[in-house]
Design a protein around this motif. Sequence first.
Motif, short mmCIF file in Angstrom:
data_model
loop_
_atom_site.label_atom_id
_atom_site.label_comp_id
_atom_site.label_asym_id
_atom_site.label_seq_id
_atom_site.Cartn_x
_atom_site.Cartn_y
_atom_site.Cartn_z
N GLY A 1 0.82 -1.22 0.00
CA GLY A 1 0.00 0.00 0.00
C GLY A 1 0.85 1.26 0.00
N ALA B 1 4.31 -1.14 -10.30
CA ALA B 1 2.94 -0.62 -10.19
C ALA B 1 1.93 -1.75 -10.03
N LEU C 1 3.34 5.71 -5.86
CA LEU C 1 3.25 5.78 -7.32
C LEU C 1 2.01 6.53 -7.78
N ASN C 2 0.98 6.56 -6.93
CA ASN C 2 -0.22 7.36 -7.25
C ASN C 2 -0.06 8.81 -6.81
N LEU C 3 1.13 9.13 -6.28
CA LEU C 3 1.45 10.48 -5.80
C LEU C 3 0.47 10.95 -4.72
N LYS D 1 5.81 9.05 1.08
CA LYS D 1 6.70 8.57 2.13
C LYS D 1 7.85 7.72 1.58
N PHE E 1 2.02 1.66 -3.56
CA PHE E 1 0.92 2.09 -4.42
C PHE E 1 0.62 3.57 -4.21
N ASP E 2 0.58 3.98 -2.93
CA ASP E 2 0.28 5.39 -2.63
C ASP E 2 1.36 6.31 -3.19
N VAL F 1 9.18 7.63 -1.33
CA VAL F 1 10.13 8.41 -2.12
C VAL F 1 11.03 9.23 -1.21
N LYS F 2 10.42 9.88 -0.20
CA LYS F 2 11.21 10.70 0.72
C LYS F 2 12.22 9.84 1.48
#
Lengths: 192, 197
Positions: free
Chosen positions: B27, B88, B33-35, B39, B30-31, B41-42
Amino acid sequence: MRKVIREWSWLRGGIALGLLSAFAFVSYKPLGVSTSYPRTVALLLNPVAPEFVAQNAYFQRVPPIVDWQLMLVLGIVIGGWIASRVVARAQAREADMGQGALQSGTALAEAGQGEGCAFGPAVGNAPDRRRKWRAFLGGFLVLFGARLADGCTSGHVITGMTQLATASFLFAAAVFAVGIPAAKWLRAKGWS
Amino acid sequence: MGILLLGLVTGIAFGYILYRAGVSRCGCIFDALNLLNLKAVKLMLTAVAVGSLIVYPLSALGLVSVGGKNLYVLGVLAGGAIFGLGFAVAGYCPGTALAALGAGRKDAWPMVLGGLLGALAYALVYPLLEPVLIRPLNYGRHSLPDFLGVNPVAMGLLFGAALIGVVFLIDRWEKGRVKVPVRPTEPQDARAVSRHM
């Protein structure tokens, strides 16, 4: 007010991972995971089809030996298990203190604090077969792509970008250029 | 033998961090990649920045060698695109799937199984792909400081510092955004492992 064990913040997790990555650089070699998938395949096939493994051009590059990275990969599984046990115990303890020993960690987790995954609490204990097939398909693509690019999130993004490898910036750009629209499209389709 | 033990211990710490930070939840991926919640990415960029800020000074002292990775434009781009699509679909990368496997998530073993088959498929088609995607436009070991002809230690330190700035900017931008409310940190889910007990 019950104190609930929470996930680490991005800052805490990122610093921990950065320190571990630096430790790996200094102690032996940079973190990497995905080479161990073909290596595991080679190790599994070697007893039954030694000639195939010996003659395949890729398995010649990734021979069936147990190396540092394979042990790292085994360690990740153990580390994930330990962490989940630590969290489960803390949640059970919190539940005991807060709710007079009525709620278990399981009950707490299922009381609407899901993992935010398609495979979340709403599904209950029934295995979501579609989610499993999607994970299988995704896994196939992820490892095929990682081997073609010679690195994954660990080997390219984390350790490659850390050492300013040009290939790793290209890899990360390609991953997100495809991954973001794909994820948005799949979410619209109800896949995630 | 000592090297194998070192790998195992490093891996245990790796898996522990991935699970405790929550990036081994599909999750969370998924969150990202859906922007919706960046979290993951950071966290990743912070890890890169911390790594650079430590590794480059040590390389100046001769304690670490940093030389980049092999650059072959076509294979890296095609591989990244296939990886992105799979990422994805699965919500796991090769490492987080293993931490999820250890934690007993029921969608982790299909991911790992699919990954093993994907790796086998790659080994089978490697002789066909190698002359097309790996040999052309292949520059060998390649890193930005060598390419630009600048001092690697200076560039590494500057990059690490700038990246920390970027991460905090992303964080500020995210906090200021009006959108679906996102809990700052998710409670951890022990359900999967409890079922195993």
